[in-house]
Design a protein around this motif. Structure first.
Motif, PDB file in Angstrom:
ATOM      1  N   HIS A  55      -6.052  -3.454  -8.378  1.00 57.47           N
ATOM      2  CA  HIS A  55      -5.618  -3.923  -7.072  1.00 57.47           C
ATOM      3  C   HIS A  55      -4.115  -3.679  -6.916  1.00 57.47           C
ATOM      4  O   HIS A  55      -3.393  -3.482  -7.888  1.00 57.47           O
ATOM      5  CB  HIS A  55      -5.926  -5.416  -6.915  1.00 57.47           C
TER       6      HIS A  55
ATOM      7  N   GLN B 133      -4.570   3.468  -0.731  1.00 58.20           N
ATOM      8  CA  GLN B 133      -6.002   3.754  -0.738  1.00 58.20           C
ATOM      9  C   GLN B 133      -6.287   5.091  -1.419  1.00 58.20           C
ATOM     10  O   GLN B 133      -7.210   5.209  -2.230  1.00 58.20           O
ATOM     11  CB  GLN B 133      -6.536   3.755   0.689  1.00 58.20           C
ATOM     12  N   ASN B 134      -5.484   6.112  -1.109  1.00 60.41           N
ATOM     13  CA  ASN B 134      -5.669   7.428  -1.710  1.00 60.41           C
ATOM     14  C   ASN B 134      -5.440   7.412  -3.222  1.00 60.41           C
ATOM     15  O   ASN B 134      -6.017   8.234  -3.950  1.00 60.41           O
ATOM     16  CB  ASN B 134      -4.726   8.446  -1.068  1.00 60.41           C
TER      17      ASN B 134
ATOM     18  N   ASP C 285      -9.052  -6.766   6.516  1.00 61.78           N
ATOM     19  CA  ASP C 285      -8.501  -5.461   6.151  1.00 61.78           C
ATOM     20  C   ASP C 285      -8.302  -5.449   4.637  1.00 61.78           C
ATOM     21  O   ASP C 285      -7.427  -6.137   4.120  1.00 61.78           O
ATOM     22  CB  ASP C 285      -7.182  -5.231   6.879  1.00 61.78           C
ATOM     23  N   ARG C 286      -9.097  -4.678   3.930  1.00 58.21           N
ATOM     24  CA  ARG C 286      -9.022  -4.624   2.467  1.00 58.21           C
ATOM     25  C   ARG C 286      -7.651  -4.196   1.957  1.00 58.21           C
ATOM     26  O   ARG C 286      -7.318  -4.469   0.800  1.00 58.21           O
ATOM     27  CB  ARG C 286     -10.064  -3.631   1.933  1.00 58.21           C
ATOM     28  N   PHE C 287      -6.874  -3.515   2.782  1.00 62.81           N
ATOM     29  CA  PHE C 287      -5.586  -3.015   2.331  1.00 62.81           C
ATOM     30  C   PHE C 287      -4.416  -3.730   3.003  1.00 62.81           C
ATOM     31  O   PHE C 287      -3.305  -3.210   3.086  1.00 62.81           O
ATOM     32  CB  PHE C 287      -5.526  -1.497   2.507  1.00 62.81           C
TER      33      PHE C 287
ATOM     34  N   GLU D 206      -8.333  -0.660  -5.380  1.00 64.09           N
ATOM     35  CA  GLU D 206      -9.506  -1.284  -4.767  1.00 64.09           C
ATOM     36  C   GLU D 206      -9.148  -2.069  -3.510  1.00 64.09           C
ATOM     37  O   GLU D 206      -9.878  -2.047  -2.517  1.00 64.09           O
ATOM     38  CB  GLU D 206     -10.174  -2.205  -5.795  1.00 64.09           C
ATOM     39  N   THR D 207      -8.034  -2.783  -3.554  1.00 58.27           N
ATOM     40  CA  THR D 207      -7.545  -3.570  -2.416  1.00 58.27           C
ATOM     41  C   THR D 207      -6.023  -3.576  -2.449  1.00 58.27           C
ATOM     42  O   THR D 207      -5.408  -3.133  -3.418  1.00 58.27           O
ATOM     43  CB  THR D 207      -8.019  -5.043  -2.470  1.00 58.27           C
TER      44      THR D 207
ATOM     45  N   LYS E 281      -0.328   2.026   3.419  1.00 57.31           N
ATOM     46  CA  LYS E 281      -1.724   1.647   3.188  1.00 57.31           C
ATOM     47  C   LYS E 281      -2.560   2.870   2.812  1.00 57.31           C
ATOM     48  O   LYS E 281      -3.423   2.804   1.926  1.00 57.31           O
ATOM     49  CB  LYS E 281      -2.295   0.960   4.429  1.00 57.31           C
ATOM     50  N   SER E 282      -2.300   3.972   3.493  1.00 58.43           N
ATOM     51  CA  SER E 282      -3.046   5.197   3.215  1.00 58.43           C
ATOM     52  C   SER E 282      -2.783   5.696   1.797  1.00 58.43           C
ATOM     53  O   SER E 282      -3.709   6.094   1.074  1.00 58.43           O
ATOM     54  CB  SER E 282      -2.664   6.270   4.236  1.00 58.43           C
TER      55      SER E 282
END
Length: 312
Positions: free
Chosen positions: A231, A251-252, A270-272, A256-257, A247-248
C-alpha cells in the motif's frame, strides 16, 4: 492514522498509555483488520451482512523508530495487524525527513546573520529571535508547496545563516527504523507500505520526479523486503498533494491502495485516495473517529478535515 509515539505524554507524540487504552477498547468493540482485508470486506456487500463488529484498520506514517519501540509490541500483544508507511531514503538513518531537519535547525539556532525572503515574506533577525515558537509552522506551510530541490536549498541556506549545522543522520529524537526491524515486523503482521523516497509532496514535483519518488520507493521496498502487494501513503496527504498524475503513478507502480491524511464524504470510495482519521490523546476525539461521527459530519456538511502538523 498515527505518526509518532512516546513513553510518556509529549508534544506531537501519542503516549504509550493512551495507545494501549485505545487498543484495549478496539479489541473489545471492533474487528481490527489489515487494510487489504478491510477494503475487501467493505467492497463485498454480502460479507458486511455477517459482520458482527465495526471494522477498523490501523495505519502509521513516516518510518520513525518509536513505532518499533512502542507501538509494535502493543500490536503483538493485542494481535492487531497494521500498515506502516515508510519513506525509504529515511530508513536506516539514511536522510533526515526535511521537516524534522528544519525543526532541529530552528531549535538549535541563535540569531540569523542576514535576513532572507521566502515567497515574498521577509524573515529578519528580530522576527527570527522573537517568534521561534511559530517559525516552524510558518516555514513548513510554505515549503510544502516547494519542489524537493527548493526545500533542500532553503534548508541549506537557513542552516548557513543560523550557523546550526545538523549531523548527516538524524539525531535520536528523529531516528528511523532499520531495514532489519522492518523485516522483523513484516514477519509479524505489519504490512510495510510506501511513503515515497524523500517525503516531498508529490503535488509540487515534475512528472519525472513523481515517478522517481514512487517507483524508487517501490523498488527499494522490494529489494530489502521482498516482492509482495503493498500500500502507499501520500506525503502530507492533503488534496493539493494528491494529483491525478500522482495517483496514476502510484497505481502504475503496482500499489494496491493509497491513503490521504484527511477525511471527507468520499471515505474509501477511491482506492487511491482513501480517507483516514487522525487520533491523538483526546479520548472523546478518538471515540468520535472510530464510531463514525466525524465521517457522518463530513457526509452531512460535505466538508473535509485536514491533518494539523501540530497534532499526532
Amino acid at each position: 492514522m498515527y505518526h509518532r509515539f512516546s513513553k510518556s505524554r509529549s508534544s506531537g507524540a501519542l503516549s504509550k498509555d493512551t495507545l494501549e487504552k485505545q487498543f484495549s477498547y478496539l479489541k473489545e468493540n471492533f474487528e481490527v483488520l489489515s487494510l487489504s482485508d478491510a477494503i475487501s470486506q467493505c467492497e463485498s456487500t454480502n460479507s458486511l451482512v455477517f459482520q458482527k463488529k465495526p471494522i477498523v484498520s490501523l495505519t502509521i506514517d513516516d518510518g520513525y523508530r518509536d513505532f518499533y519501540e512502542i507501538c509494535f509490541p502493543l500490536l503483538k500483544k493485542y494481535q492487531f495487524p497494521a500498515t506502516f508507511y515508510v519513506a525509504t531514503d529515511f530508513v536506516g538513518q539514511g536522510i533526515w525527513l526535511w521537516h524534522d531537519k528544519l525543526k532541529w535547525i530552528i531549535d538549535n539556532s541563535g540569531d540569523i546573520s542576514e535576513s532572507f525572503v521566502v515567497e515574498g515574506r521577509e524573515y529578519n533577525q528580530e522576527y527570527w529571535r522573537d517568534n521561534k515558537a511559530k517559525l516552524w509552522r510558518e516555514l513548513v506551510s510554505v515549503m510544502l508547496r516547494m519542489s524537493g530541490d527548493e526545500i533542500e536549498d532553503l534548508l541549506d541556506r537557513i542552516s548557513f545563516i543560523t550557523k546550526a549545522q545538523p549531523c548527516t543522520s538524524p539525531v535520536p529524537e528523529y531516528s528511523s527504523v532499520s531495514w532489519s526491524e522492518l523485516r522483523e515486523m513484516q514477519d509479524n503482521g505489519v504490512s510495510i507500505g510506501g511513503h515515497t523516497k524523500s517525503h516531498y509532496s508529490l503535488g509540487h514535483l515534475s512528472e519525472v520526479e513523481v515517478k522517481a519518488q514512487v517507483t524508487g520507493c517501490r523498488d527499494h521496498l522490494n529489494q530489502e523486503l521482498g516482492r509482495q502487494s503493498r500500500h502507499f501513503c501520500f506525503p502530507n496527504g492533503q488534496p493539493a498533494d494528491i494529483t491525478e498524475l500522482a495517483k496514476s503513478e502510484v497505481q502504475n507502480a503496482g500499489f494496491e491502495t493509497a491513503v490521504a491524511a484527511y477525511y471527507d464524504r468520499n471515505g474509501i470510495n477511491d482506492r487511491f485516495s482513501i480517507s483516514r482519521h487522525g487520533v491523538g490523546e483526546n479520548w472523546f476525539g478518538f471515540l468520535k473517529s472510530i464510531w463514525g461521527i466525524d465521517r457522518l459530519g463530513a457526509q452531512i456538511l460535505d466538508r473535509n478535515s485536514k491533518f494539523d502538523w501540530g497534532q499526532v
